[in-house]
Design a protein around this motif. Structure first.
Motif, PDB file in Angstrom:
ATOM      1  N   ILE A  89      13.856  30.956  14.796  1.00 22.14           N
ATOM      2  CA  ILE A  89      14.174  32.160  15.557  1.00 22.14           C
ATOM      3  C   ILE A  89      15.608  32.052  16.059  1.00 22.14           C
ATOM      4  O   ILE A  89      15.905  31.312  16.987  1.00 22.14           O
ATOM      5  CB  ILE A  89      13.170  32.343  16.711  1.00 22.14           C
ATOM      6  N   GLN A  90      16.491  32.801  15.407  1.00 22.07           N
ATOM      7  CA  GLN A  90      17.900  32.760  15.784  1.00 22.07           C
ATOM      8  C   GLN A  90      18.188  33.809  16.848  1.00 22.07           C
ATOM      9  O   GLN A  90      17.361  34.670  17.121  1.00 22.07           O
ATOM     10  CB  GLN A  90      18.766  32.998  14.543  1.00 22.07           C
ATOM     11  N   GLN A  91      19.363  33.742  17.437  1.00 22.57           N
ATOM     12  CA  GLN A  91      19.760  34.672  18.508  1.00 22.57           C
ATOM     13  C   GLN A  91      18.728  34.661  19.631  1.00 22.57           C
ATOM     14  O   GLN A  91      18.379  35.700  20.178  1.00 22.57           O
ATOM     15  CB  GLN A  91      19.917  36.105  17.972  1.00 22.57           C
ATOM     16  N   CYS A  92      18.216  33.505  19.941  1.00 20.87           N
ATOM     17  CA  CYS A  92      17.165  33.371  20.955  1.00 20.87           C
ATOM     18  C   CYS A  92      17.546  32.219  21.876  1.00 20.87           C
ATOM     19  O   CYS A  92      17.328  31.050  21.556  1.00 20.87           O
ATOM     20  CB  CYS A  92      15.821  33.113  20.258  1.00 20.87           C
ATOM     21  N   GLU A  93      18.148  32.565  23.004  1.00 17.80           N
ATOM     22  CA  GLU A  93      18.643  31.535  23.917  1.00 17.80           C
ATOM     23  C   GLU A  93      17.558  31.146  24.916  1.00 17.80           C
ATOM     24  O   GLU A  93      16.905  32.018  25.506  1.00 17.80           O
ATOM     25  CB  GLU A  93      19.875  32.045  24.661  1.00 17.80           C
ATOM     26  N   VAL A  94      17.371  29.852  25.110  1.00 22.11           N
ATOM     27  CA  VAL A  94      16.420  29.384  26.112  1.00 22.11           C
ATOM     28  C   VAL A  94      17.075  29.473  27.488  1.00 22.11           C
ATOM     29  O   VAL A  94      18.192  29.012  27.691  1.00 22.11           O
ATOM     30  CB  VAL A  94      15.986  27.935  25.798  1.00 22.11           C
ATOM     31  N   THR A  95      16.364  30.112  28.427  1.00 25.30           N
ATOM     32  CA  THR A  95      16.933  30.299  29.762  1.00 25.30           C
ATOM     33  C   THR A  95      16.166  29.523  30.827  1.00 25.30           C
ATOM     34  O   THR A  95      16.613  29.422  31.960  1.00 25.30           O
ATOM     35  CB  THR A  95      16.939  31.794  30.139  1.00 25.30           C
ATOM     36  N   GLY A  96      15.007  28.986  30.456  1.00 25.60           N
ATOM     37  CA  GLY A  96      14.247  28.211  31.432  1.00 25.60           C
ATOM     38  C   GLY A  96      13.140  27.432  30.752  1.00 25.60           C
ATOM     39  O   GLY A  96      12.716  27.758  29.646  1.00 25.60           O
ATOM     40  N   VAL A  97      12.709  26.363  31.423  1.00 23.94           N
ATOM     41  CA  VAL A  97      11.598  25.561  30.896  1.00 23.94           C
ATOM     42  C   VAL A  97      10.454  25.662  31.899  1.00 23.94           C
ATOM     43  O   VAL A  97      10.643  25.399  33.081  1.00 23.94           O
ATOM     44  CB  VAL A  97      12.021  24.089  30.693  1.00 23.94           C
ATOM     45  N   ARG A  98       9.267  26.067  31.440  1.00 18.83           N
ATOM     46  CA  ARG A  98       8.099  26.194  32.326  1.00 18.83           C
ATOM     47  C   ARG A  98       7.256  24.931  32.252  1.00 18.83           C
ATOM     48  O   ARG A  98       7.048  24.378  31.170  1.00 18.83           O
ATOM     49  CB  ARG A  98       7.235  27.371  31.859  1.00 18.83           C
ATOM     50  N   SER A  99       6.758  24.499  33.390  1.00 22.58           N
ATOM     51  CA  SER A  99       5.875  23.331  33.374  1.00 22.58           C
ATOM     52  C   SER A  99       4.769  23.504  34.409  1.00 22.58           C
ATOM     53  O   SER A  99       4.884  24.290  35.349  1.00 22.58           O
ATOM     54  CB  SER A  99       6.676  22.057  33.662  1.00 22.58           C
ATOM     55  N   GLU A 100       3.673  22.768  34.197  1.00 22.23           N
ATOM     56  CA  GLU A 100       2.550  22.752  35.131  1.00 22.23           C
ATOM     57  C   GLU A 100       2.064  21.319  35.250  1.00 22.23           C
ATOM     58  O   GLU A 100       1.892  20.641  34.230  1.00 22.23           O
ATOM     59  CB  GLU A 100       1.414  23.629  34.574  1.00 22.23           C
TER      60      GLU A 100
END
Lengths: 415, 107
Positions: free
Chosen positions: A202-213
């Motif tokens: 998946i290009q043009q897809c910037e990660v802006t955060g990492v979710r964790s639990e």
């Protein structure tokens, strides 16, 4: 995936080459995956490929902020070698180099691996001793290298000036099975093979955060929405610090600019790779005839993908001394990449403080040559949750425990 | 090419007469510290994409160490100041805030 072959060319010729399919799909992200890899450069794509091929994990997405292979994979000088001093380095780089030998067949994509030989010039007595030591270490590690005489250097590379006034050539560390590859093709080949296994790039897809639990990763926020995942691999080179911050930990990494440049194309004049570390420059000739030139990093933190002019000047000054014939050559293009430098100049392939989140970074100035080996080791780490012998020494904990893999002292400069 | 004004001798120094020295305002840990503190002091770096405080030496000038505030994403220089301080001075902070309203501040 339709295989590329001589027969395929003949078949497509009959239909005016209208039947070629796209090398990889560009799907919309699914809500969740078993594994998400951040970064579709060489290392990220190789990680995904070996996850599928070696471990049977194929519900995988590879997320890319820009376009695949558009970062350092497309910005290096394509040198492939494994003549390292320390055992863990030699093991992973030699694994990588040996995987390159059959990569075109494995991927059914021509990566143009050219084992033309790499020589590292010894131009001071200190360097002679250093490379003799490396040659002996390599003999024990099973890496084929030898220390060669100035006469042999001249024979292998006639355009080299071995009697320079400042730094005459006193010998060289010669790795005959080192060489170069086609950097873009490595990324494209892995991408095509990953896509064929059903993985989503998946290009043009910037990660802006990492979710964790409960201390374990559950997904990532991206510019294309939330994507859930069981395991996360961070393989983003220069921007590792940024993504690590999203995941809540810090890295022993600093990002700096490393520049390279190419000359106008000329007739074939050099069929080996030459690295001159004392004067700080290295060069090979591409198949198009351009002289591909690299030097050292700028010394300060930088994310701009452009470096300081004086470093180009230093590199060219060094190379004109080593190759006097270059002095009338025009330089065509110059560019910079953001390299992630660790304290001991060795990479990190490691578990992280966040559960099910793994990181592969710190390849610094020498990432291209390591792509297949790095992907191989990272895939095993992600699949099993524990590092393979290949990767175990490269964990983040070494900085706390003082188990450095000190290649900065061993090599002095660019590698 | 970067131009930094040396706060000691006042020279607008070009990058070629300067030597970079990495992140500024590191808190030093000595004997008796934990392994984690030592590791953080020696190796962990903020490495921000944006406002960065860093050490420079006017190597081919007065020879003194000084500090600079610079943006690593644009190479913009916000200012330089003497090294005898544990944090950036207020006028530098104000200048950064004026240029980068979303900057989270020095921490």
């Amino acid at each position: 995936m339709k295989r590329y072959s001589l027969f395929a060319i003949a078949r497509e010729a009959l239909t005016h080459h209208q039947g070629w399919e796209r090398a990889w799909r560009s799907p919309a992200p699914k809500p969740g995956y078993d594994v998400v890899i951040i970064g579709a450069g060489g290392h990220g794509l190789a990680t995904a490929y070996y996850l599928g091929r070696n471990h049977g994990i194929r519900n995988v997405a590879i997320l890319e902020k820009g376009w695949l292979g558009g970062g350092n994979t497309g910005r290096n000088t394509t040198i492939i070698r494994s003549n390292y001093l320390q055992d863990p380095s030699a093991a992973i780089y030699e694994k990588s180099r040996s995987l390159y030998e059959t990569l075109s067949q494995d991927l059914n994509f021509n990566v143009m691996f050219s084992p033309r030989g790499v020589m590292m010039l010894a131009q001071t007595h200190h360097e002679v001793r250093g490379y003799l030591r490396t040659a002996h270490a390599n003999a024990l590690q099973g890496v084929v290298t030898e220390f060669i005489s100035p006469a042999r250097v001249k024979e292998l590379c006639p355009i080299l000036n071995i009697d320079g006034p400042r730094y005459p050539v006193l010998g060289a560390l010669w790795q005959p099975r080192g060489g170069t590859g086609r950097h873009d093709a490595v990324a494209w080949g892995y991408a095509r093979a990953c896509s064929a296994m059903g993985m989503d790039i998946i290009q043009q897809c910037e990660v802006t955060g990492v979710r964790s639990e409960n201390g374990k990763v559950t997904g990532v926020e991206t510019t294309k929405g939330h994507i859930g995942t069981g395991k996360l691999g961070i393989v983003v080179a220069g921007h590792s610090g940024q993504v690590a911050q999203m995941a809540g930990f810090r890295l022993p990494v600093e990002s700096m600019a490393l520049q390279a440049l190419v000359s106008e194309p000329i007739k074939p004049c050099m069929d080996v790779v030459v690295m001159a570390n004392t004067v700080h420059g290295y060069m090979s000739q591409s198949d198009k005839g351009e002289m591909v030139i690299g030097g050292g990093t700028d010394g300060f933190n930088n994310y701009t993908q452009r470096g300081s002019f004086q470093h180009i000047e230093e590199t060219l000054r060094a190379l004109i001394e080593t190759f006097p014939m270059l002095s009338r050559l025009k330089m065509l293009r110059q560019w910079g990449g953001i390299v992630d430098m660790t304290g001991d100049r060795s990479p990190i392939i490691s578990k992280t403080p966040l559960g099910n989140c793994f990181i592969n970074c710190g390849w610094g100035t020498g990432g291209f040559k390591a792509i297949p080996g790095s992907g191989w080791a990272m895939a095993e780490l992600i699949a099993k949750g524990e590092p393979s012998p290949l990767a175990a020494a490269f964990d983040m904990g070494r900085f706390r425990e003082g188990r450095f893999i000190d290649e900065s002292v061993a090599a002095g400069v660019a590698h | 090419m970067l131009l930094l004004i040396c706060p000691y001798c006042g020279v607008a120094a070009e990058e070629t007469e300067l030597a970079p020295g990495g992140e500024a305002h590191l808190k030093r840990f000595g004997p008796g510290s934990s392994d984690a503190e030592f590791e953080a002091y020696l190796f962990a770096r903020k490495n921000p994409k944006g406002v960065h405080f860093e050490r420079w030496r006017h190597a081919y000038g007065c020879g003194k160490w000084f500090l600079a505030a610079r943006c690593t994403a644009t190479l913009e220089v916000f200012g330089t100041y003497p090294a005898q301080t544990s944090g950036p001075p207020d006028d530098i902070i104000d200048r950064i805030k004026a240029r980068r309203p979303d900057w989270k501040g020095f921490a």
